[in-house]
Design a protein around this motif. Structure first.
Motif, short mmCIF file in Angstrom:
data_model
loop_
_atom_site.label_atom_id
_atom_site.label_comp_id
_atom_site.label_asym_id
_atom_site.label_seq_id
_atom_site.Cartn_x
_atom_site.Cartn_y
_atom_site.Cartn_z
N LEU A 25 0.87 -1.30 0.08
CA LEU A 25 -0.03 -0.08 0.08
C LEU A 25 0.97 1.06 -0.06
O LEU A 25 1.18 1.90 1.11
N PRO A 26 1.15 1.72 -1.12
CA PRO A 26 2.19 2.91 -1.25
C PRO A 26 1.55 4.03 -0.62
O PRO A 26 0.56 4.63 -0.95
N GLN A 77 -13.05 -11.13 1.65
CA GLN A 77 -11.54 -10.99 1.42
C GLN A 77 -11.21 -9.67 0.91
O GLN A 77 -11.86 -8.98 0.37
N VAL A 78 -9.87 -9.33 1.12
CA VAL A 78 -9.23 -8.19 0.92
C VAL A 78 -7.93 -8.58 0.26
O VAL A 78 -7.07 -9.30 0.91
N THR A 79 -7.58 -8.05 -0.90
CA THR A 79 -6.24 -8.29 -1.69
C THR A 79 -5.79 -7.11 -1.81
O THR A 79 -6.15 -6.10 -2.27
N TYR A 80 -4.22 -7.20 -1.57
CA TYR A 80 -3.42 -6.14 -1.79
C TYR A 80 -2.26 -6.41 -3.04
O TYR A 80 -1.96 -7.67 -3.12
N LEU A 83 -4.75 -1.52 -2.38
CA LEU A 83 -5.79 -2.26 -2.58
C LEU A 83 -6.34 -2.61 -3.74
O LEU A 83 -6.53 -1.84 -4.82
N ASP A 84 -6.46 -4.01 -4.18
CA ASP A 84 -7.02 -4.48 -5.42
C ASP A 84 -8.46 -4.38 -5.49
O ASP A 84 -9.42 -5.24 -4.83
N ASP A 85 -9.06 -3.32 -5.85
CA ASP A 85 -10.59 -3.09 -5.71
C ASP A 85 -11.43 -2.53 -7.18
O ASP A 85 -11.96 -1.49 -6.97
#
Length: 177
Positions: free
Chosen positions: A33-34, A153-156, A162-164
């Protein structure tokens, strides 16, 4: 006099090396997460998240993430990545509280709790997938009476955040997507 000059030179060299090391560790491509003011994740003009500012909470530096959702709803989150590569959230009006959103150094199968207080909002988080470029966490409510067993689920993505479903991503003044 020579000793004094050598001491100052050594101190300056140490400071220079320390700053370079910090700079390298904060490169956007190395973070899941830059965080830099101006980074922006956009779906369209009505749906985006942007880092607007920094704020100190309990003497820790947090980045202010401002989100516009659906053109009329807003959300603000205060996030930081700590010295253990954990994504932490806190709030200016709720000092002394931190919420663990992610532990990026975790391995598949590792678990942790978001608040670690066994309250209704304390999620059990488990790493379910991890590669060099992506990490996915499963958040499970285990203390909530009505939602026990519910999960999401939460993906980075490393270097992107964040992959959103973002259509455009700007990191450190560069368009990365």
């Amino acid at each position: 006099m020579k000793k004094v000059i050598l001491k100052y030179f050594a101190l300056l060299l140490l400071l220079f090396v320390s700053c370079k090391t910090l700079q390298i560790n904060n490169e956007p491509a190395r973070s899941f997460l830059p965080m830099k003011i101006g980074n922006k994740w956009t779906i369209d003009s009505q749906n985006y998240t942007q880092i607007q500012d920094t704020v100190r909470i309990d003497n820790k530096l947090y980045y202010k993430f401002y989100s516009l959702i659906g053109g009329d709803a807003v959300s603000t989150a205060y996030l930081r990545i700590d010295e253990n590569n954990q994504l932490m959230e806190s709030w200016p009006d709720l000092r002394g509280k931190e919420y663990t959103r992610a532990k990026f150094n975790s391995k598949v199968g590792d678990s942790f709790f978001t608040l670690n207080d066994a309250s209704t909002n304390d999620y059990k988080v488990t790493v379910i997938k991890k590669t060099n470029k992506k990490i996915t966490f499963s958040f499970e409510m285990i203390y909530h009476d009505n939602m026990k067993g519910e999960s999401h689920q939460v993906t980075y993505i490393k270097g992107q955040g964040l992959d959103d479903g973002w259509k455009n991503i700007k990191i450190d003044t560069k368009i990365v997507k």
